[in-house]
Scaffold this motif. Structure first.
Motif, PDB file in Angstrom:
ATOM      1  N   THR A 425       0.837  -1.199   0.000  1.00 23.50           N
ATOM      2  CA  THR A 425       0.000   0.000   0.000  1.00 23.50           C
ATOM      3  C   THR A 425       0.872   1.249   0.000  1.00 23.50           C
ATOM      4  O   THR A 425       1.803   1.362   0.792  1.00 23.50           O
ATOM      5  CB  THR A 425      -0.927   0.010   1.233  1.00 23.50           C
ATOM      6  N   LEU A 426       0.549   2.164  -0.896  1.00 26.05           N
ATOM      7  CA  LEU A 426       1.308   3.399  -1.052  1.00 26.05           C
ATOM      8  C   LEU A 426       0.369   4.593  -1.028  1.00 26.05           C
ATOM      9  O   LEU A 426      -0.851   4.440  -1.099  1.00 26.05           O
ATOM     10  CB  LEU A 426       2.076   3.390  -2.390  1.00 26.05           C
ATOM     11  N   ALA A 427       0.938   5.755  -0.933  1.00 26.95           N
ATOM     12  CA  ALA A 427       0.188   6.997  -1.088  1.00 26.95           C
ATOM     13  C   ALA A 427       0.767   7.734  -2.289  1.00 26.95           C
ATOM     14  O   ALA A 427       1.975   7.905  -2.390  1.00 26.95           O
ATOM     15  CB  ALA A 427       0.289   7.854   0.166  1.00 26.95           C
ATOM     16  N   VAL A 428      -0.104   8.159  -3.195  1.00 32.49           N
ATOM     17  CA  VAL A 428       0.330   8.819  -4.424  1.00 32.49           C
ATOM     18  C   VAL A 428      -0.315  10.196  -4.502  1.00 32.49           C
ATOM     19  O   VAL A 428      -1.543  10.316  -4.395  1.00 32.49           O
ATOM     20  CB  VAL A 428      -0.041   7.990  -5.670  1.00 32.49           C
ATOM     21  N   ARG A 429       0.512  11.199  -4.678  1.00 33.92           N
ATOM     22  CA  ARG A 429      -0.011  12.555  -4.880  1.00 33.92           C
ATOM     23  C   ARG A 429       0.223  12.955  -6.332  1.00 33.92           C
ATOM     24  O   ARG A 429       1.324  12.857  -6.846  1.00 33.92           O
ATOM     25  CB  ARG A 429       0.678  13.564  -3.962  1.00 33.92           C
ATOM     26  N   ARG A 430      -0.848  13.439  -6.965  1.00 34.80           N
ATOM     27  CA  ARG A 430      -0.752  13.947  -8.333  1.00 34.80           C
ATOM     28  C   ARG A 430      -0.581  15.458  -8.276  1.00 34.80           C
ATOM     29  O   ARG A 430      -1.377  16.161  -7.662  1.00 34.80           O
ATOM     30  CB  ARG A 430      -2.020  13.608  -9.114  1.00 34.80           C
ATOM     31  N   ASP A 475       5.363   6.345   1.424  1.00 38.06           N
ATOM     32  CA  ASP A 475       4.828   5.354   2.352  1.00 38.06           C
ATOM     33  C   ASP A 475       3.386   5.723   2.681  1.00 38.06           C
ATOM     34  O   ASP A 475       3.043   6.896   2.799  1.00 38.06           O
ATOM     35  CB  ASP A 475       5.630   5.350   3.668  1.00 38.06           C
ATOM     36  N   PHE A 476       2.550   4.721   2.847  1.00 38.84           N
ATOM     37  CA  PHE A 476       1.175   4.962   3.279  1.00 38.84           C
ATOM     38  C   PHE A 476       1.116   4.921   4.803  1.00 38.84           C
ATOM     39  O   PHE A 476       1.638   3.999   5.431  1.00 38.84           O
ATOM     40  CB  PHE A 476       0.245   3.896   2.697  1.00 38.84           C
ATOM     41  N   LEU A 537      -0.372   9.757  11.490  1.00 38.48           N
ATOM     42  CA  LEU A 537      -0.157   8.857  12.630  1.00 38.48           C
ATOM     43  C   LEU A 537       0.031   7.432  12.147  1.00 38.48           C
ATOM     44  O   LEU A 537      -0.817   6.886  11.440  1.00 38.48           O
ATOM     45  CB  LEU A 537      -1.344   8.947  13.597  1.00 38.48           C
ATOM     46  N   GLY A 538       1.154   6.826  12.531  1.00 41.51           N
ATOM     47  CA  GLY A 538       1.498   5.491  12.072  1.00 41.51           C
ATOM     48  C   GLY A 538       0.837   4.393  12.879  1.00 41.51           C
ATOM     49  O   GLY A 538      -0.083   4.610  13.665  1.00 41.51           O
ATOM     50  N   HIS A 539       1.333   3.171  12.682  1.00 42.75           N
ATOM     51  CA  HIS A 539       0.730   1.981  13.295  1.00 42.75           C
ATOM     52  C   HIS A 539       0.610   2.116  14.811  1.00 42.75           C
ATOM     53  O   HIS A 539      -0.404   1.744  15.401  1.00 42.75           O
ATOM     54  CB  HIS A 539       1.561   0.733  12.957  1.00 42.75           C
ATOM     55  N   ASP A 540       1.645   2.607  15.471  1.00 39.07           N
ATOM     56  CA  ASP A 540       1.641   2.727  16.927  1.00 39.07           C
ATOM     57  C   ASP A 540       1.440   4.173  17.362  1.00 39.07           C
ATOM     58  O   ASP A 540       1.926   4.573  18.423  1.00 39.07           O
ATOM     59  CB  ASP A 540       2.933   2.154  17.515  1.00 39.07           C
ATOM     60  N   SER A 581       2.575  12.752   2.403  1.00 40.32           N
ATOM     61  CA  SER A 581       2.039  11.422   2.179  1.00 40.32           C
ATOM     62  C   SER A 581       0.550  11.517   2.351  1.00 40.32           C
ATOM     63  O   SER A 581      -0.025  12.581   2.278  1.00 40.32           O
ATOM     64  CB  SER A 581       2.637  10.459   3.198  1.00 40.32           C
ATOM     65  N   ALA A 582      -0.081  10.361   2.604  1.00 40.40           N
ATOM     66  CA  ALA A 582      -1.509  10.380   2.843  1.00 40.40           C
ATOM     67  C   ALA A 582      -1.841   9.329   3.852  1.00 40.40           C
ATOM     68  O   ALA A 582      -1.064   8.472   4.158  1.00 40.40           O
ATOM     69  CB  ALA A 582      -2.253  10.115   1.547  1.00 40.40           C
ATOM     70  N   SER A 583      -3.026   9.390   4.409  1.00 38.63           N
ATOM     71  CA  SER A 583      -3.458   8.444   5.411  1.00 38.63           C
ATOM     72  C   SER A 583      -4.812   7.916   5.036  1.00 38.63           C
ATOM     73  O   SER A 583      -5.466   8.400   4.133  1.00 38.63           O
ATOM     74  CB  SER A 583      -3.524   9.124   6.775  1.00 38.63           C
ATOM     75  N   GLU A 584      -5.240   6.855   5.739  1.00 37.52           N
ATOM     76  CA  GLU A 584      -6.481   6.202   5.371  1.00 37.52           C
ATOM     77  C   GLU A 584      -7.668   7.111   5.577  1.00 37.52           C
ATOM     78  O   GLU A 584      -8.611   7.091   4.816  1.00 37.52           O
ATOM     79  CB  GLU A 584      -6.649   4.911   6.185  1.00 37.52           C
ATOM     80  N   ALA A 585      -7.640   7.897   6.627  1.00 36.72           N
ATOM     81  CA  ALA A 585      -8.665   8.918   6.768  1.00 36.72           C
ATOM     82  C   ALA A 585      -8.260  10.087   5.901  1.00 36.72           C
ATOM     83  O   ALA A 585      -7.108  10.260   5.572  1.00 36.72           O
ATOM     84  CB  ALA A 585      -8.768   9.367   8.219  1.00 36.72           C
ATOM     85  N   ALA A 586      -9.188  10.931   5.505  1.00 39.43           N
ATOM     86  CA  ALA A 586      -8.871  12.038   4.616  1.00 39.43           C
ATOM     87  C   ALA A 586      -7.852  12.958   5.267  1.00 39.43           C
ATOM     88  O   ALA A 586      -8.027  13.405   6.383  1.00 39.43           O
ATOM     89  CB  ALA A 586     -10.128  12.815   4.267  1.00 39.43           C
ATOM     90  N   THR A 587      -6.784  13.217   4.547  1.00 41.78           N
ATOM     91  CA  THR A 587      -5.759  14.101   5.072  1.00 41.78           C
ATOM     92  C   THR A 587      -6.258  15.533   5.134  1.00 41.78           C
ATOM     93  O   THR A 587      -5.832  16.306   5.963  1.00 41.78           O
ATOM     94  CB  THR A 587      -4.514  14.016   4.177  1.00 41.78           C
TER      95      THR A 587
END
Length: 710
Positions: A425-430, A475-476, A537-540, A581-587
């Protein structure tokens, strides 16, 4: 005779002075005498003339007995004195980030009441003494970043109250002690990474039901198969097994399900999902745990023969035909999607981007343009995906075929969550679609970004440039952004407020990231647009700073940056250059609409950014985390920014409970820490930049706060 008499009197005076210091003071003086250097004079007030050591720097007493020795980051050099073991009431020993060396004295175990032993970041060597098992009240053991070697003593499993065991970046070897998991069941954090531990991973690690965050066993030489019992760990635990010598199928149960391939890379012998290399039939048969979803009565009895209840020949043929039809349909869908890729530049959606949206636009076919620049400009070279990290194992074609989820949109383009076929899983910005003459400038900027590496800054992995398409691949980051974590967001079904411990951890992590940019990055960068919505915010729940220098990159790429900070000179070469980068919730949450309130007052008047701008923004973030309020506070019929509201509260001498976030009431016993952080925040948000502290001083203050709280 007079000289002789004076000498006697002087010696007698010294004896009186020595005799006035109690036994614990004498033991601590021995600790000082074992040191070779104390360049900052941290122990200058450790005097024989005192009756007790309770007023000495780094010493905490209770009922006139020493309970804590805490002297971190003071460049102390020398050996560790065995005399510390004679401090019978000692509970906490913290000597992290000094330059101590030698072995760990076994006499230290005589202080059997020790609860935390922190020697992180020194140069200790040798093996751990067997007597360490006598510290049965020990809760925190942190020996990371030293040169310890040898096997862990079997006696370690007698420390059954251990909650944090951190041994990373040493030279430990051998197998883990027998009964490691069954005995240390209170463990909440386990980090054994970057050592030479070998042998099989103990199956009893599955007993560690209190573990949190990441269980890090990476960069060792563990071998054999992954025990299926690891699936019994809490599902939110991330298990890092990278770069070992593990082999066989990856179990698919519990906490091991749905882990991406990044948790297992560096183990060529592993097979099965989520890795691409399939297991042989022999290995699959030998490990039932690698076949996750079969019913308990599979395979059917009877030596593998098809019984009367099995599938008929006609049913099997129907299944095969159905599979072929399905493959054809999928092929047609890919063909259609690829045709959309080829025509993205000609037929765009209502947002001006080449994505074919479906439903609410949450899951899209990723249709980046490719190759069209050759027909548009003969002078512009067509570039492929450019990796900035040796571990990048995907190419542009894989990226084009991936599924994409819209995470957020701003004036600098759209951010997507992109899931490759192998699960990565990645984060892509256009970015923008113009700027065809500025590739070299873009290349210089973006490759400088790619060299920045810090745990609290989002990492840029690769980029792509053409006339029609500019992509930044990161990185996502999975746990959303800080703005959402503080305030929640519209439509959120459940909202769990951050605890004080988590907030303090985030504050410290963000400070570390900014210190890295200000002091250790090649150009001593300035971020310039720091706010909660670009702290991910990452995994931990480890914070990662994003949106670093994004305005400048978008400008080069031909976009039209509309960041709140566009009054900052985006072309200034001293400006920070880390993108987002980006996160699963809307940045891009509603909090981003308050972006200008995070800017220092002088940013409206001057062009050249300074590091004190970031200090002001950081202070605003601290206030927001402390109060739970947005940067614009409603006061009666009027509004005022958070800094002025806080100043008003101080002038009116309002109770602390009226100022702090009500969600922090459960941590009322740590109110003193909150007040200390409030003072730091008010110092950071001084109107005059000269009166603001540096981020290094801010970080040091936070670290001292955390040490004293322990």
């Amino acid at each position: 005779m007079l000289a002789f008499l004076a000498l006697i009197l002087f010696s007698f005076g010294n004896l009186v002075a020595v005799s006035s210091l109690n036994d614990e003071g004498v033991a601590l003086r021995s600790f000082k005498e074992y040191l070779k250097e104390d360049p900052e004079g941290s122990l200058n007030n450790w005097n024989y003339s005192d009756e007790t050591p309770c007023s000495w720097n780094g010493i905490t007493c209770k009922d006139q007995r020493v309970v804590s020795v805490s002297i971190p980051k003071k460049k102390l050099s020398g050996f560790l004195s065995p005399s510390l073991g004679s401090l019978s009431e000692l509970r906490h020993l913290n000597l992290r980030n000094n330059m101590l060396f030698g072995t760990l004295p076994s006499e230290l175990s005589k202080a059997q009441g020790l609860q935390s032993l922190v020697l992180y970041g020194n140069s200790f060597a040798g093996t751990l003494p067997f007597e360490i098992g006598n510290l049965q009240y020990l809760q925190t053991l942190d020996f990371s970043q030293n040169f310890f070697n040898g096997s862990l003593p079997e006696s370690l499993i007698q420390c059954k109250r251990l909650r944090n065991l951190e041994l990373s970046h040493n030279n430990f070897s051998g197998s883990l002690p027998n009964g490691f998991g069954k005995n240390l069941v209170s463990l909440e954090k386990l980090d054994l990474s970057f050592n030479d531990f070998s042998g099989s991973i103990p199956g009893d690690l599955g007993y560690l039901s209190h573990l949190q965050g990441t269980v890090d066993l990476s960069h060792n030489i563990f071998n054999g198969s992954i025990p299926a019992s690891l699936g019994n760990l809490p599902e939110k635990v991330y298990i890092d097994l990278t770069y070992n010598k593990l082999s066989g199928p990856i179990p698919q149960n519990g906490a091991l399900i749905n882990r991406g391939p990044t948790a297992f890379i560096g183990n060529p012998g592993l097979c099965g999902p989520p890795l691409k290399n399939l297991c042989s039939s022999d290995s699959e048969a030998s490990s039932p745990s690698s076949i996750p979803y079969l019913p308990s009565n599979y395979p059917p009895q009877g030596g593998g023969k098809v019984s009367g209840r099995g599938l008929s020949k006609g049913a099997i043929i129907a299944i095969i035909v159905g599979d072929l039809i399905g493959i054809c349909v999928i092929g047609l869908l890919f063909s259609y999607c690829y045709s959309r890729i080829c025509h993205c530049g000609k037929k765009k959606d209502e947002d001006g981007y080449g994505f074919e949206k479906g439903g609410k636009g949450r899951k899209d076919c990723l249709c980046f343009t490719k190759g069209e620049s050759e027909t548009l400009s003969e002078n512009v070279e067509q570039y492929d995906l450019v990796p900035l990290d040796a571990q990048v194992a995907f190419d542009l074609d894989e990226l084009l075929k991936a599924s994409a989820f819209v995470l957020g949109k701003s004036g600098i383009g759209i951010v997507y969550k992109v899931v490759l076929e192998d699960g990565l899983t990645l984060a892509v910005r256009r970015l923008g679609e113009g700027g065809s003459q500025r590739f070299k400038e873009f290349q210089t900027e973006v490759e400088a970004i790619g060299k920045l590496r810090h745990p609290n800054i989002v990492t840029l992995r690769a980029y792509y440039w053409s006339v029609d398409e500019k992509l930044l691949i990161y990185d996502f980051i999975p746990n959303g952004n800080l703005a959402t974590a503080i305030h929640g967001k519209p439509g959120m079904v459940t909202f769990t407020p951050l605890s004080w411990s988590t907030r303090l951890k985030i504050m410290k992590g963000v400070a570390k990231g900014i210190v890295y940019l200000h002091e250790y990055s090649p150009k001593k960068y300035v971020h310039g647009d720091l706010k909660p919505s670009n702290i991910l915010l990452g995994h931990d729940m480890e914070p990662k700073i994003s949106d670093f220098g994004l305005g400048r990159l978008a400008n080069i790429a031909g976009g039209s940056p509309t960041l709140q900070s566009n009054r900052v000179a985006s072309e200034n070469p001293q400006r920070g250059q880390q993108s987002s980068s980006a996160s699963e919730a809307a940045t891009f949450t509603s909090a981003s609409s308050f972006g200008s309130y995070y800017q220092a007052p002088e940013a409206f008047k001057v062009v050249k950014p300074s590091q004190k701008w970031d200090v002001y923004s950081y202070g605003m973030i601290l206030l927001e985390m402390l109060t739970g309020r947005t940067p614009l506070v409603q006061v009666g019929n009027s509004e005022m920014d958070l800094v002025h509201w806080m100043q008003l509260c101080i002038e009116e001498k309002k109770p602390v409970s009226d100022v702090l976030d009500p969600n922090l009431a459960q941590d009322a016993d740590r109110e003193e820490e909150m007040i200390a952080v409030l003072k730091i925040a008010m110092a950071c948000t001084q109107t005059s930049p000269e009166r603001r502290p540096s981020m290094r001083h801010v970080l040091d203050a936070l670290e001292r706060l955390q040490v004293s709280s322990h």
